[in-house]
Design a protein around this motif. Structure first.
Motif, PDB file in Angstrom:
ATOM      1  N   GLU A   1       0.805  -0.925   0.060  1.00  0.00           N
ATOM      2  CA  GLU A   1      -0.120   0.032   0.121  1.00  0.00           C
ATOM      3  C   GLU A   1       0.931   1.245   0.019  1.00  0.00           C
ATOM      4  O   GLU A   1       2.056   1.231   0.516  1.00  0.00           O
ATOM      5  N   PRO A   2       0.339   2.333  -0.615  1.00  0.00           N
ATOM      6  CA  PRO A   2       1.168   3.555  -0.506  1.00  0.00           C
ATOM      7  C   PRO A   2       1.256   4.151   0.794  1.00  0.00           C
ATOM      8  O   PRO A   2       0.587   3.867   1.609  1.00  0.00           O
ATOM      9  N   ARG A   3       2.212   5.270   0.913  1.00  0.00           N
ATOM     10  CA  ARG A   3       2.354   5.889   2.242  1.00  0.00           C
ATOM     11  C   ARG A   3       1.056   6.855   2.418  1.00  0.00           C
ATOM     12  O   ARG A   3       0.903   7.355   1.319  1.00  0.00           O
ATOM     13  N   SER A   4       0.667   7.181   3.530  1.00  0.00           N
ATOM     14  CA  SER A   4      -0.165   7.987   4.015  1.00  0.00           C
ATOM     15  C   SER A   4       0.108   9.271   3.678  1.00  0.00           C
ATOM     16  O   SER A   4       1.221   9.587   3.848  1.00  0.00           O
ATOM     17  N   GLU A   5      -0.833  10.223   3.127  1.00  0.00           N
ATOM     18  CA  GLU A   5      -0.608  11.579   2.977  1.00  0.00           C
ATOM     19  C   GLU A   5      -1.881  12.500   3.045  1.00  0.00           C
ATOM     20  O   GLU A   5      -2.892  11.775   2.906  1.00  0.00           O
ATOM     21  N   ARG A   6      -1.928  13.657   3.189  1.00  0.00           N
ATOM     22  CA  ARG A   6      -3.038  14.407   3.515  1.00  0.00           C
ATOM     23  C   ARG A   6      -3.836  13.947   4.442  1.00  0.00           C
ATOM     24  O   ARG A   6      -5.255  14.202   4.303  1.00  0.00           O
ATOM     25  N   GLY A   7      -3.692  13.212   5.553  1.00  0.00           N
ATOM     26  CA  GLY A   7      -4.382  12.850   6.590  1.00  0.00           C
ATOM     27  C   GLY A   7      -5.280  11.653   6.094  1.00  0.00           C
ATOM     28  O   GLY A   7      -6.314  11.294   6.810  1.00  0.00           O
ATOM     29  N   ILE A   8      -5.068  10.985   5.125  1.00  0.00           N
ATOM     30  CA  ILE A   8      -5.646   9.589   4.474  1.00  0.00           C
ATOM     31  C   ILE A   8      -5.406   8.790   5.275  1.00  0.00           C
ATOM     32  O   ILE A   8      -4.129   8.158   5.589  1.00  0.00           O
ATOM     33  N   ARG A   9      -6.406   7.895   5.763  1.00  0.00           N
ATOM     34  CA  ARG A   9      -6.140   6.694   6.564  1.00  0.00           C
ATOM     35  C   ARG A   9      -5.726   5.429   5.413  1.00  0.00           C
ATOM     36  O   ARG A   9      -6.737   5.417   4.562  1.00  0.00           O
ATOM     37  N   VAL A  10      -4.640   4.894   5.527  1.00  0.00           N
ATOM     38  CA  VAL A  10      -4.419   3.743   4.488  1.00  0.00           C
ATOM     39  C   VAL A  10      -4.107   2.769   5.220  1.00  0.00           C
ATOM     40  O   VAL A  10      -3.303   2.520   6.344  1.00  0.00           O
ATOM     41  N   GLY A  11      -4.876   1.460   4.775  1.00  0.00           N
ATOM     42  CA  GLY A  11      -4.635   0.239   5.241  1.00  0.00           C
ATOM     43  C   GLY A  11      -4.535  -0.684   4.215  1.00  0.00           C
ATOM     44  O   GLY A  11      -4.741  -0.434   2.881  1.00  0.00           O
TER      45      GLY A  11
END
Length: 297
Positions: free
Chosen positions: A231-241
């Protein structure tokens, strides 16, 4: 009994049909006589060594069949029609076999409106879709982009998201437009079209677009992928999972009920006998399938 296994990693010809003792269920376990078992991309990944392993590995995660024997403390009965998801990357035997033993709490009643061949396509793909939507944690009225929406997980995500009241956009090759609209997509994007930046509350990235899909999520939104570690690294406060799917008999029971109600559509592309597992893997590798390949013991 026979089972499809690999002892070396490689292409379709790495798959072997090997002989094994019929497994016995222990406490809290059930033995299923396999009637049908879907072939999924994860099986190709296991065969090719994506998940590693040093011993012989059994293939197959999906199963439809009948209860054949039960261990102590089990309420299932012989001849019950069931479906189940067998998770695990390094198990000696999977569901591509004549019999499989699983924990009783991973089983669900098979949909009454489907034959075993179609029912066998449901467990992995529908469970993945449902758990991915849980991971995203969107609420009715929010917008969801599903990449790879024509595939097994993607299409079931569209169906479940529509049923949950989300505004769904499906991204797939152009020839899937009519199909996805019929399955509940509110909007359709053809593969190759530019994605509007920050246009969605969440994305289920079944196609593995990574940062391109992330860019389509609004600030503070949610991204879910299907391959942990990619998965890509989080940015702009996006929850990434990224989802690591787990067998869940209670959830699968609800999904079986939704299949009977027509919410979930089971798609079978081709069937092969178990002894032709090498040919089935070769066909999967060619791509272009509308639905799952199913192995029949």
């Amino acid at each position: 009994m026979r089972a499809a296994t690999v002892s070396r990693f490689g292409g379709p010809d790495a798959v072997e049909i090997t002989e094994h003792p019929v497994p016995m269920p222990g406490p809290g376990q059930v033995r299923i006589k396999v009637a049908a078992a879907a072939l999924n991309p994860v099986d190709a990944a296991m065969r090719s060594g994506v998940f590693g392993g040093e011993e012989r590995i059994g293939l197959g995660w999906d199963v439809a069949g009948t209860v054949d024997a039960v261990g102590p403390g089990v309420t299932w009965s012989a001849d019950d029609r069931v479906i189940a998801l067998a998770t695990g990357h390094h198990t000696p035997l999977g569901t591509h076999a004549d019999y499989v033993v699983l924990d009783a709490d991973t089983l669900a009643p098979a949909p009454t409106t489907l034959d075993d061949t179609h029912a066998a396509t449901l467990p992995l793909n529908t469970t993945t879709a449902a758990q991915a939507l849980r991971l995203l944690a969107l609420v009715p009225g929010q917008s969801l982009l599903v990449t790879g929406a024509g595939g097994g997980v993607g299409a079931h995500t569209v169906e479940l998201a529509h049923q949950q009241g989300l505004e769904v956009t499906g991204l797939a090759s152009a020839d899937y437009k009519e199909f996805l609209i019929s399955r509940g997509a509110d909007h359709f994007l053809a593969r190759g079209q530019a994605l509007a930046p920050a246009g969605f509350d969440g994305v289920l990235d079944a196609a593995g677009l990574g940062s391109d899909a992330l860019a389509a999520v609004r600030d503070g939104g949610a991204y879910a992928g299907l391959w942990p570690g990619q998965e890509p690294r989080s940015e702009r406060g996006i929850r990434v999972g990224a989802l690591s799917v787990q067998a869940d008999g209670a959830l699968l029971t609800e999904l079986s009920r939704l299949a009977d109600q027509g919410v979930l559509l089971a798609r079978v592309a081709q069937t092969y006998p178990l002894h032709a597992a090498v040919e089935a893997h070769a066909r999967l590798a060619e791509g272009g399938l509308r639905g799952r390949i199913v192995l029949i013991p």
